[in-house]
Write a protein that holds these residues in place. Structure first.
Motif, short mmCIF file in Angstrom:
data_model
loop_
_atom_site.label_atom_id
_atom_site.label_comp_id
_atom_site.label_asym_id
_atom_site.label_seq_id
_atom_site.Cartn_x
_atom_site.Cartn_y
_atom_site.Cartn_z
N ALA A 384 15.85 -6.76 -54.50
CA ALA A 384 16.40 -6.58 -53.14
C ALA A 384 17.48 -5.51 -53.13
CB ALA A 384 16.96 -7.92 -52.64
N ILE A 385 18.31 -5.45 -54.15
CA ILE A 385 19.35 -4.42 -54.21
C ILE A 385 18.72 -3.04 -54.30
CG2 ILE A 385 21.26 -3.51 -55.59
CD1 ILE A 385 21.90 -6.38 -56.39
N VAL A 386 17.68 -2.92 -55.12
CA VAL A 386 17.01 -1.62 -55.28
C VAL A 386 16.37 -1.17 -53.97
CG1 VAL A 386 15.09 -0.44 -56.42
CG2 VAL A 386 16.63 -1.90 -57.74
N THR A 387 15.61 -2.06 -53.33
CA THR A 387 14.91 -1.67 -52.10
C THR A 387 15.86 -1.47 -50.93
OG1 THR A 387 14.51 -4.02 -51.60
CG2 THR A 387 12.77 -2.81 -52.76
N THR A 388 17.03 -2.08 -50.98
CA THR A 388 17.98 -1.92 -49.87
C THR A 388 18.84 -0.69 -50.05
OG1 THR A 388 18.07 -4.33 -49.55
CG2 THR A 388 19.83 -3.02 -48.58
N HIS A 389 19.64 -0.66 -51.09
CA HIS A 389 20.61 0.43 -51.24
C HIS A 389 19.99 1.68 -51.84
CE1 HIS A 389 23.72 2.81 -53.27
NE2 HIS A 389 24.52 2.41 -52.29
N GLN A 390 19.32 1.55 -52.97
CA GLN A 390 18.88 2.74 -53.69
C GLN A 390 17.80 3.50 -52.93
OE1 GLN A 390 18.08 1.97 -57.80
NE2 GLN A 390 20.04 1.00 -58.16
N ALA A 483 28.06 0.91 -54.50
CA ALA A 483 26.89 0.02 -54.68
C ALA A 483 27.00 -0.80 -55.95
CB ALA A 483 25.61 0.84 -54.69
N GLY A 484 27.72 -0.28 -56.94
CA GLY A 484 27.84 -1.00 -58.20
C GLY A 484 28.49 -2.36 -58.06
N LEU A 485 29.25 -2.57 -56.99
CA LEU A 485 29.88 -3.87 -56.78
C LEU A 485 28.84 -4.98 -56.62
CD1 LEU A 485 32.79 -2.87 -54.34
CD2 LEU A 485 32.91 -3.31 -56.81
N THR A 486 27.70 -4.65 -56.02
CA THR A 486 26.66 -5.66 -55.85
C THR A 486 26.09 -6.08 -57.20
OG1 THR A 486 26.10 -4.48 -53.81
CG2 THR A 486 24.63 -6.23 -54.50
#
Length: 558
Positions: A384-390, A483-486
């Protein structure tokens, strides 16, 4: 009258020889650029792999006693244990570091191979696709320098990971630096093979995504071959040797270390590099050996909305992750038939396992499922982090977002579509994994807990999973570089949820985890209040993301 004739020889092309250089001119300069550009990414990989090895070594040494390790060895003899673990070296005397080598090598090779594939594609095919490589080649740079720099930085990165990982293995019981180097060095060499595979795929296809997909597909085939070969015969059969994944495992670290399988990885890498060089001479710069399929003259009606475009961008990741996670958690479900048989002696003699899985042997299956479901949720969170932010960030930095927003598409519609697809995709991945685990349990005769309990587990953990996606979206909208905080929150949640009870973390610290506020699946009765509260936070974060993205400037791709 005189007649001039054309010269009988052609003027030399303005290649590296005319400039007094060589095909590798500029390699060191590009290498320094890559190291500077990827210093954060590389550091994260080094620290993550070191933390994984150290955690695995300490956990198996401190939590599992001899009886627990013997029971774990029996699980590793099952087909599911072989697929998710290793060929089974040292099962008769399953010491902590033997378990680390048998079970951890597979996942180390998996992680490093994915890293190698992404690194090679990022610095070769992706650079050609974005036209940055053309600008680099216009200067005093040899034609082989970019590729050589990409491979050199990959080798250096893998060497650092192998060295730091070997030192991290000293944290376990019965450490051996030589065996640690054998385990990590073998894994790094296997990963280097797949980095060379990626270099070959970069010559075949003209797109970075296509090259990455082909490279990952080759790894998937190699993984299946290794698993099938190891299931034919314990400690590996002849089929196992056809997979580079098995070459790292066959070094037998912490059991009977041998170095010659590393020669197979070295030889395979050399052959693949020669193949890549041969293919590179047969293609045009910026193109691949396979021609791109001609697209439609007009876009489909189904692609006329931002949601359709977001799905097209994210579908490959979601579909492949869905397939991989379904298979992995289906295999986990098939292991449940052995849990109750091992429960009594494990929790009776090991207080640490009792704190982790509970002290009631009759409820051991439910406790094991609860822990496994947490791992499922955290895997989905990473996707989810990859598809959202990155994905959103890459569209913006590549300049494609500017083109989209220049048309009749508002910022809210574009970002809302991306967040909708990523959020629903994450929930769908989690649902698929839960159902796959339930099917695996049913097939081996474990019909308790029943399907409603699995559905309640989905309802409990789905909101915290989507909360990570919402938090990532909010950070992208307001502070893109944060983004690294996530990812840091994800790492903290893993530690807090797994070891919070063992180390007696205070409630204030445990409350940082979104999973702390919902019912623990299979162990506690489902309560809608906690899930609804987390859902409300998700809605607020999504709203903040939309507001923040509308207010800030969009980064130019130029």
């Amino acid at each position: 009258m005189t007649t001039s004739t054309a010269p009988t020889h052609r003027a030399p092309a303005p290649d590296d020889r005319s400039r007094g250089g060589s095909p590798l001119t500029g390699t060191l300069a590009i290498t320094r650029h890559i190291l500077r550009r990827d210093r954060v990414r590389m550091s994260v990989w080094v620290l993550s792999m070191a933390a994984f090895i150290a955690y695995f070594s300490v956990a198996l040494s401190s939590i599992f006693d001899d009886s627990a390790l013997a029971a774990r060895a029996e699980v590793m003899r099952t087909p599911s244990g072989i697929v998710m673990g290793g060929p089974g070296y040292g099962l008769d005397d399953y010491a902590p570091m033997v378990a680390v080598a048998n079970e951890g090598t597979t996942w180390t090779v998996l992680a490093l191979s994915i890293m190698a594939i992404l690194h090679v594609v990022r610095h070769t095919r992706a650079e050609e696709e974005s036209a940055r490589a053309e600008l680099v080649r216009a200067s005093a740079v040899g034609p082989l320098a970019p590729v050589a720099a990409a491979l050199l930085t990959l080798v250096l990165h893998l060497m650092v990971i192998a060295a730091i990982g070997a030192l991290a293995s000293l944290a376990g019981e019965g450490p051996s630096l030589v065996d640690g180097l054998g385990m990590m060095g073998g894994s790094a060499l296997s990963a280097l093979v797949f980095g060379a595979v990626a270099l070959v795929t970069c010559q075949i296809t003209a797109s970075a995504r296509g090259a990455t997909g082909l490279g990952l597909a080759v790894f998937a085939v190699a993984f299946v071959i290794r698993a099938a070969g190891d299931m034919i015969e314990l400690e590996g059969s002849a089929l196992s040797w056809f997979s580079p994944v098995a070459w790292a495992q066959q070094m037998r670290a912490f059991v009977d270390l041998r170095w010659w399988p590393a020669l197979l990885s070295t030889a395979a890498t050399a052959v693949l590099l020669v193949l890549a060089a041969s293919l590179a001479r047969r293609r045009d710069f910026g193109q691949g050996l396979t021609a791109d399929r001609a697209g439609r003259a007009h876009a489909l009606v189904s692609l006329s909305t931002p949601i359709a475009m977001a799905w097209r961008q994210q579908r490959a990741t979601l579909l492949w992750c869905g397939l991989g996670m379904a298979l992995m958690w289906f295999a986990t479900g098939t292991m449940l038939s052995t849990m109750n048989d091992l429960a009594s002696e494990l929790v009776a003699d090991n207080p640490a396992l009792g704190a982790l899985f509970g002290t009631d042997p009759a409820a051991f299956t439910e406790s094991f499922l609860a822990v496994m479901l947490l791992f499922v949720a955290l895997c989905v969170v990473a996707v989810a982090i990859v598809t959202t932010h990155q994905y959103c960030r890459s569209e913006e930095t590549a300049g494609r977002l500017e083109i989209v927003l220049a048309g009749p598409v508002s910022r809210w519609r574009w970002l809302g579509a991306q967040l909708l697809v990523s959020g629903i995709g994450a929930a769908a991945l989690f649902a698929l994994s839960v159902v796959a685990m339930w099917i695996g349990a049913i097939l081996v005769g474990v019909d308790e807990p029943e399907l409603p309990a699995y559905l309640a587990a989905f309802a409990s953990y789905a909101p915290p999973i989507v909360l990570f996606a919402a938090l990532s979206a909010a950070l992208y909208a307001w502070v893109p570089r944060a983004a690294g905080l996530t990812w840091l929150l994800l790492a903290f949640v893993l530690v807090a949820q797994m070891f919070g009870a063992i180390f007696d973390f205070p409630d204030a610290l445990l409350g940082i985890s979104p999973f702390h506020w919902v019912s623990e699946p299979f162990v506690e009765d489902f309560e809608a209040g906690g899930a609804l509260g987390v859902t409300a936070v998700v809605a607020i974060l999504y709203l903040l993301a939309l507001v923040g993205f509308r207010r800030r400037e969009v980064q130019s791709g130029s």
